[in-house]
Design an enzyme around this catalytic site. Structure first.
Site, PDB file in Angstrom:
ATOM      1  N   HIS A 124       0.834  -1.205   0.000  1.00 21.89           N
ATOM      2  CA  HIS A 124       0.000   0.000   0.000  1.00 21.89           C
ATOM      3  C   HIS A 124       0.867   1.252   0.000  1.00 21.89           C
ATOM      4  O   HIS A 124       2.054   1.196   0.299  1.00 21.89           O
ATOM      5  CB  HIS A 124      -0.889   0.013   1.242  1.00 21.89           C
ATOM      6  CG  HIS A 124      -0.088   0.142   2.500  1.00 21.89           C
ATOM      7  ND1 HIS A 124       0.483  -0.944   3.123  1.00 21.89           N
ATOM      8  CD2 HIS A 124       0.295   1.226   3.217  1.00 21.89           C
ATOM      9  CE1 HIS A 124       1.163  -0.535   4.180  1.00 21.89           C
ATOM     10  NE2 HIS A 124       1.076   0.782   4.264  1.00 21.89           N
ATOM     11  N   HIS A 159       5.774   6.372  -0.846  1.00 20.89           N
ATOM     12  CA  HIS A 159       6.528   5.143  -1.113  1.00 20.89           C
ATOM     13  C   HIS A 159       5.644   3.943  -0.803  1.00 20.89           C
ATOM     14  O   HIS A 159       4.682   4.047  -0.052  1.00 20.89           O
ATOM     15  CB  HIS A 159       7.794   5.092  -0.243  1.00 20.89           C
ATOM     16  CG  HIS A 159       7.487   5.015   1.217  1.00 20.89           C
ATOM     17  ND1 HIS A 159       7.184   6.139   1.975  1.00 20.89           N
ATOM     18  CD2 HIS A 159       7.377   3.961   2.059  1.00 20.89           C
ATOM     19  CE1 HIS A 159       6.922   5.771   3.207  1.00 20.89           C
ATOM     20  NE2 HIS A 159       7.030   4.451   3.296  1.00 20.89           N
TER      21      HIS A 159
HETATM   22  P1  ATP Z   1       5.782  -2.198  11.496  1.00 20.36           P
HETATM   23  O1  ATP Z   1       5.666  -0.892  12.242  1.00 20.36           O
HETATM   24  O2  ATP Z   1       5.600  -3.407  12.335  1.00 20.36           O
HETATM   25  O3  ATP Z   1       6.987  -2.250  10.621  1.00 20.36           O
HETATM   26  P2  ATP Z   1       3.956  -1.055   9.597  1.00 20.36           P
HETATM   27  O4  ATP Z   1       4.875   0.119   9.638  1.00 20.36           O
HETATM   28  O5  ATP Z   1       3.539  -1.593   8.290  1.00 20.36           O
HETATM   29  O6  ATP Z   1       4.544  -2.226  10.474  1.00 20.36           O
HETATM   30  P3  ATP Z   1       2.235   0.604  11.091  1.00 20.36           P
HETATM   31  O7  ATP Z   1       3.390   1.069  11.945  1.00 20.36           O
HETATM   32  O8  ATP Z   1       0.924   0.370  11.739  1.00 20.36           O
HETATM   33  O9  ATP Z   1       2.611  -0.740  10.366  1.00 20.36           O
HETATM   34  O10 ATP Z   1       2.079   1.651   9.928  1.00 20.36           O
HETATM   35  C1  ATP Z   1       1.038   1.572   8.996  1.00 20.36           C
HETATM   36  C2  ATP Z   1       1.439   2.365   7.780  1.00 20.36           C
HETATM   37  O11 ATP Z   1       1.675   3.728   8.145  1.00 20.36           O
HETATM   38  C3  ATP Z   1       2.739   1.902   7.131  1.00 20.36           C
HETATM   39  O12 ATP Z   1       2.651   2.125   5.735  1.00 20.36           O
HETATM   40  C4  ATP Z   1       3.788   2.802   7.726  1.00 20.36           C
HETATM   41  O13 ATP Z   1       4.886   2.965   6.851  1.00 20.36           O
HETATM   42  C5  ATP Z   1       3.017   4.098   7.853  1.00 20.36           C
HETATM   43  N1  ATP Z   1       3.520   4.898   8.961  1.00 20.36           N
HETATM   44  C6  ATP Z   1       3.754   4.496  10.217  1.00 20.36           C
HETATM   45  N2  ATP Z   1       4.192   5.499  10.998  1.00 20.36           N
HETATM   46  C7  ATP Z   1       4.229   6.588  10.209  1.00 20.36           C
HETATM   47  C8  ATP Z   1       4.576   7.961  10.394  1.00 20.36           C
HETATM   48  N3  ATP Z   1       4.989   8.422  11.569  1.00 20.36           N
HETATM   49  N4  ATP Z   1       4.501   8.791   9.333  1.00 20.36           N
HETATM   50  C9  ATP Z   1       4.090   8.340   8.140  1.00 20.36           C
HETATM   51  N5  ATP Z   1       3.727   7.073   7.883  1.00 20.36           N
HETATM   52  C10 ATP Z   1       3.802   6.205   8.895  1.00 20.36           C
END
Ligand code: ATP
Ligand code: MG
Length: 179
Positions: free
Chosen positions: A36, A120
């Site tokens: 996504h 990204h």
């Molecule tokens: P993990 O944290 O276990 O690696 P994840 O990053 O896919 O998993 P989440 O942390 O719930 O899961 O994030 C969901 C989505 O939001 C992902 O696409 C992640 O890259 C994005 N994301 C998370 N934190 C931020 C942030 N602070 N700013 C922008 N995008 C974010």
């Protein structure tokens, strides 16, 4: 609940990106159906806040648009490569949609995002992958490109951080309208 706003990818795009899921020891590849593009990450919100976000997102009206995928990049921290992603061509409609999602979230009562939007699609998370392997992977795949795809909607997603990796659930879909 942990929420974010995303663009999900059509099946042919997920299939094309699946070809990139190999050749890198130590990589945890994102499952094709979970690939996504995040527009806005809210993090932990309560049920009332989720409703306010949903209402604000429902009011967004922008036309559908095409988006091109090109190039592979990485995020690094403390001198290690943490994640690999495919990039997006510069897109005004994408920036407009992201701007509207951002204002919707602010209208729902959240603090503005301070970090610059860096669109990204995360392909893999890396743990202790030697830089040499990352370099070799980049040499093979770094210039990856594919045909543009139509963005016909965006979604409100819920994220569960499980021990075996994140799991995402679609809470609501917001269709874009004909161009
Ligand atoms: P993990 O944290 O276990 O690696 P994840 O990053 O896919 O998993 P989440 O942390 O719930 O899961 O994030 C969901 C989505 O939001 C992902 O696409 C992640 O890259 C994005 N994301 C998370 N934190 C931020 C942030 N602070 N700013 C922008 N995008 C974010
Ligand atoms: Mg995360």
């Amino acid at each position: 609940m942990r929420l974010f706003i995303a663009i999900l990818l059509p099946e042919p795009v997920r299939e094309a990106l699946s070809e990139l899921r190999s050749g890198l020891p130590g990589a945890r590849w994102v499952e094709p159906e979970a690939l996504h593009l995040t527009l806005r990450f809210m993090g932990e919100v309560d049920a009332g806040e989720a409703e306010d976000i949903d209402a604000a997102l429902t009011a967004i009206h922008v036309p559908a648009f095409d988006l091109a995928i090109s190039g592979i990049g990485s995020f690094q921290s403390r001198r290690r490569v943490r994640s690999l992603w495919v990039g997006l061509g510069r897109s005004e409609p994408l920036e407009r949609l992201q701007g509207k999602a951002e204002s919707a979230v602010v209208r729902a009562g959240f603090e503005p995002e301070r970090r610059k939007f860096k669109p990204h699609i995360t392909l893999a998370r890396l743990k202790k992958t030697p830089v040499g392997h990352v370099g070799a992977y980049m040499e093979t795949h770094g210039t990856f490109a594919m045909a543009a795809f139509a963005v016909t909607g965006f979604t409100l997603m819920r994220s569960y951080l499980n021990r075996d990796g994140p799991h995402y659930e679609t809470l609501a879909k917001y269709p874009l309208h004909g161009p």
